[in-house]
Design a protein around this motif. Structure first.
Motif, mmCIF file in Angstrom:
data_model
loop_
_atom_site.group_PDB
_atom_site.id
_atom_site.type_symbol
_atom_site.label_atom_id
_atom_site.label_comp_id
_atom_site.label_asym_id
_atom_site.label_seq_id
_atom_site.Cartn_x
_atom_site.Cartn_y
_atom_site.Cartn_z
ATOM 1 N N SER A 292 -3.818 55.274 7.711
ATOM 2 C CA SER A 292 -5.164 55.069 8.239
ATOM 3 C C SER A 292 -5.327 53.593 8.580
ATOM 4 O O SER A 292 -4.853 52.727 7.833
ATOM 5 C CB SER A 292 -6.229 55.478 7.215
ATOM 6 O OG SER A 292 -6.208 56.867 6.978
ATOM 7 N N LEU A 293 -5.977 53.324 9.692
ATOM 8 C CA LEU A 293 -6.210 51.954 10.116
ATOM 9 C C LEU A 293 -7.687 51.774 10.449
ATOM 10 O O LEU A 293 -8.310 52.643 11.063
ATOM 11 C CB LEU A 293 -5.384 51.606 11.359
ATOM 12 C CG LEU A 293 -3.875 51.811 11.283
ATOM 13 C CD1 LEU A 293 -3.499 53.179 11.851
ATOM 14 C CD2 LEU A 293 -3.136 50.729 12.060
ATOM 15 N N ARG A 294 -8.231 50.631 10.027
ATOM 16 C CA ARG A 294 -9.599 50.264 10.387
ATOM 17 C C ARG A 294 -9.609 48.804 10.813
ATOM 18 O O ARG A 294 -8.871 47.982 10.271
ATOM 19 C CB ARG A 294 -10.554 50.454 9.201
ATOM 20 C CG ARG A 294 -10.707 51.887 8.726
ATOM 21 C CD ARG A 294 -11.399 52.767 9.743
ATOM 22 N NE ARG A 294 -11.632 54.098 9.235
ATOM 23 C CZ ARG A 294 -10.761 55.107 9.323
ATOM 24 N NH1 ARG A 294 -9.588 54.914 9.920
ATOM 25 N NH2 ARG A 294 -11.054 56.288 8.845
ATOM 26 N N SER A 295 -10.455 48.495 11.786
ATOM 27 C CA SER A 295 -10.537 47.127 12.273
ATOM 28 C C SER A 295 -11.980 46.797 12.628
ATOM 29 O O SER A 295 -12.859 47.667 12.589
ATOM 30 C CB SER A 295 -9.639 46.941 13.498
ATOM 31 O OG SER A 295 -10.116 47.694 14.605
ATOM 32 N N VAL A 296 -12.203 45.533 12.965
ATOM 33 C CA VAL A 296 -13.532 45.094 13.397
ATOM 34 C C VAL A 296 -13.417 44.429 14.758
ATOM 35 O O VAL A 296 -12.320 44.079 15.214
ATOM 36 C CB VAL A 296 -14.176 44.123 12.392
ATOM 37 C CG1 VAL A 296 -14.373 44.797 11.044
ATOM 38 C CG2 VAL A 296 -13.323 42.859 12.232
ATOM 39 N N ASP A 297 -14.568 44.282 15.392
ATOM 40 C CA ASP A 297 -14.662 43.642 16.703
ATOM 41 C C ASP A 297 -13.738 44.332 17.704
ATOM 42 O O ASP A 297 -13.718 45.548 17.774
ATOM 43 C CB ASP A 297 -14.378 42.142 16.590
ATOM 44 C CG ASP A 297 -15.394 41.437 15.684
ATOM 45 O OD1 ASP A 297 -16.548 41.892 15.647
ATOM 46 O OD2 ASP A 297 -15.024 40.461 15.024
ATOM 47 N N GLN A 298 -12.932 43.584 18.415
ATOM 48 C CA GLN A 298 -12.134 44.162 19.493
ATOM 49 C C GLN A 298 -10.674 44.355 19.131
ATOM 50 O O GLN A 298 -9.834 44.567 20.023
ATOM 51 C CB GLN A 298 -12.249 43.280 20.746
ATOM 52 C CG GLN A 298 -13.647 43.229 21.340
ATOM 53 C CD GLN A 298 -14.178 44.613 21.662
ATOM 54 O OE1 GLN A 298 -13.551 45.381 22.385
ATOM 55 N NE2 GLN A 298 -15.359 44.946 21.132
ATOM 56 N N PHE A 299 -10.324 44.313 17.831
ATOM 57 C CA PHE A 299 -8.925 44.529 17.498
ATOM 58 C C PHE A 299 -8.576 46.010 17.690
ATOM 59 O O PHE A 299 -9.199 46.888 17.087
ATOM 60 C CB PHE A 299 -8.593 44.118 16.065
ATOM 61 C CG PHE A 299 -7.125 44.301 15.772
ATOM 62 C CD1 PHE A 299 -6.209 43.354 16.173
ATOM 63 C CD2 PHE A 299 -6.651 45.464 15.178
ATOM 64 C CE1 PHE A 299 -4.845 43.536 15.961
ATOM 65 C CE2 PHE A 299 -5.299 45.658 14.963
ATOM 66 C CZ PHE A 299 -4.390 44.687 15.359
ATOM 67 N N PRO A 300 -7.548 46.302 18.518
ATOM 68 C CA PRO A 300 -7.247 47.694 18.887
ATOM 69 C C PRO A 300 -6.313 48.391 17.899
ATOM 70 O O PRO A 300 -5.121 48.532 18.132
ATOM 71 C CB PRO A 300 -6.568 47.527 20.244
ATOM 72 C CG PRO A 300 -5.831 46.216 20.121
ATOM 73 C CD PRO A 300 -6.684 45.343 19.233
ATOM 74 N N CYS A 301 -6.866 48.885 16.801
ATOM 75 C CA CYS A 301 -5.982 49.556 15.849
ATOM 76 C C CYS A 301 -5.457 50.877 16.415
ATOM 77 O O CYS A 301 -4.448 51.402 15.939
ATOM 78 C CB CYS A 301 -6.659 49.748 14.494
ATOM 79 S SG CYS A 301 -8.097 50.794 14.462
ATOM 80 N N ASN A 302 -6.094 51.399 17.474
ATOM 81 C CA ASN A 302 -5.528 52.596 18.120
ATOM 82 C C ASN A 302 -4.210 52.269 18.818
ATOM 83 O O ASN A 302 -3.272 53.080 18.795
ATOM 84 C CB ASN A 302 -6.529 53.223 19.088
ATOM 85 C CG ASN A 302 -7.091 52.238 20.095
ATOM 86 O OD1 ASN A 302 -6.941 51.024 19.961
ATOM 87 N ND2 ASN A 302 -7.756 52.751 21.106
#
Length: 345
Positions: A292-302
């Protein structure tokens, strides 16, 4: 006022498909979450209430205990428990609604039965690049959730007023869980108009929040503490972190499905943090790691999920799966962080 999300022609086609169909199914992806179940339950309630249909909900496998409170969950059929009967139903269905998944592989062991079904299919989803052949495809990757799309369709068809909290509660739950309680992917002002309308059905949103986020065991709370103290690895230079959950860890804290929910969000509380990665061993399948990945702002964890973890998802919330040891998974996570360091620093 909400804009229409399908053409008038598609809306009429959708209504005609429903009207002429006797056996209707709602299916979702494996490891169903709040959005997948909420969409299935909400859409089924609309079909039952307005069209006098009795849709069946088939899910690939177990869903978390903290979602059992939603209306009509007792009617949900698990494919992994009733494969033979589900296969027969899929083969003889008239209409199948594919909710909250973009590709057939996401239904796991149900894939062949779904793909071989002669039924007409309608897809309602908010993931990128749908590839399921359907009579109607409602794909809006920028939407907060599939539950938002279900609401918008019901609203466009003019059916919302006649529905009750049995529709509103699961729809609100799905929107809430797929946005982390409206903390990401939830800046569209239409979302809050939708919430205001759902509240007219006398749902208690604070209770829904507690049902989902304050409904765990003591073991889950101790697992959280253990993970943050013993398992969390922080890269302060790149504002990223990862943690592992081994099979032994899960056994020690009497893990049940859903206990890992939300853990991946916690490291994002660190000041300046941009990315958090969770690596969890499957409790039954060897060499299977759920990511599982989570990020903030515009970081593209997809993008990171697609490149390193055989997965995908949304800009700030994605997932994947590795077929390797936990040690190799750690190496891949560290490589991924290094590879994206220009976007993390």
């Amino acid at each position: 006022m909400l804009k229409d999300i399908i053409s008038q022609e598609q809306c009429e086609q959708l209504l005609a498909l429903i009207e002429k169909s006797e056996t209707i199914l709602c299916v979702c992806h494996q490891n169903p979450d709040g959005d997948a179940l909420g969409a299935c339950l909400g859409w089924s309630e609309m079909l039952r209430s307005h069209f006098n249909k009795e849709p069946q909900i088939i899910v690939p496998d177990q869903f978390p205990d903290y979602l059992q409170w939603m209306p009509n969950t007792e009617k949900i059929i698990r494919y992994d428990k009733h494969k033979e009967g589900c296969d027969w139903t899929l083969q003889h269905a008239d209409l199948i609604f594919c909710l909250d998944f973009n590709t057939a592989s996401r239904v796991n062991e149900m894939q062949q039965a779904l793909e071989s079904s002669p039924a007409e299919k309608v897809l309602i989803d908010h993931h990128l690049s749908p590839d399921i052949p359907c009579a109607i495809t409602v794909s809006r990757p920028k939407a907060s959730s599939t539950c938002e799309l279900v609401f918008r369709l019901v609203w466009q068809m003019g059916l919302f007023e006649e529905l009750t909290k049995h529709f509103a509660a699961p729809i609100y739950c799905g929107m809430m869980t797929d946005t982390g309680a409206f903390t990401y992917n939830s800046d569209d002002c239409d979302i809050y108009f939708i919430i205001s309308q759902l509240l007219t059905k006398h749902i208690i949103k604070d209770k829904i929040y507690r049902n989902v986020y304050h409904n765990f065991s003591e073991d889950r709370l101790r697992l959280m503490g253990y993970v943050m103290y013993k398992r969390l690895v922080v890269d302060p230079v790149r504002h990223a972190s990862y943690f592992i959950l081994t099979r032994e860890d899960l056994k020690r804290f009497h893990f049940v499905k859903g206990d890992a929910e939300g853990l991946v969000n916690m490291p994002l509380q660190i000041k300046g943090h941009k990315l958090s990665i969770s690596l969890r061993e499957d409790t039954e399948k060897d060499s299977t790691i759920w990511v599982s990945l989570r990020s903030v702002d515009q970081f593209p964890c997809n993008d990171m999920a697609a490149q390193f973890f055989n997965g995908g998802g949304h800009l700030n919330a994605s997932g994947g799966r590795l077929n390797c040891s936990i040690e190799e998974a750690v190496r891949i996570a560290e490589e991924a962080i290094l590879s994206f360091e220009d976007k993390l620093k």
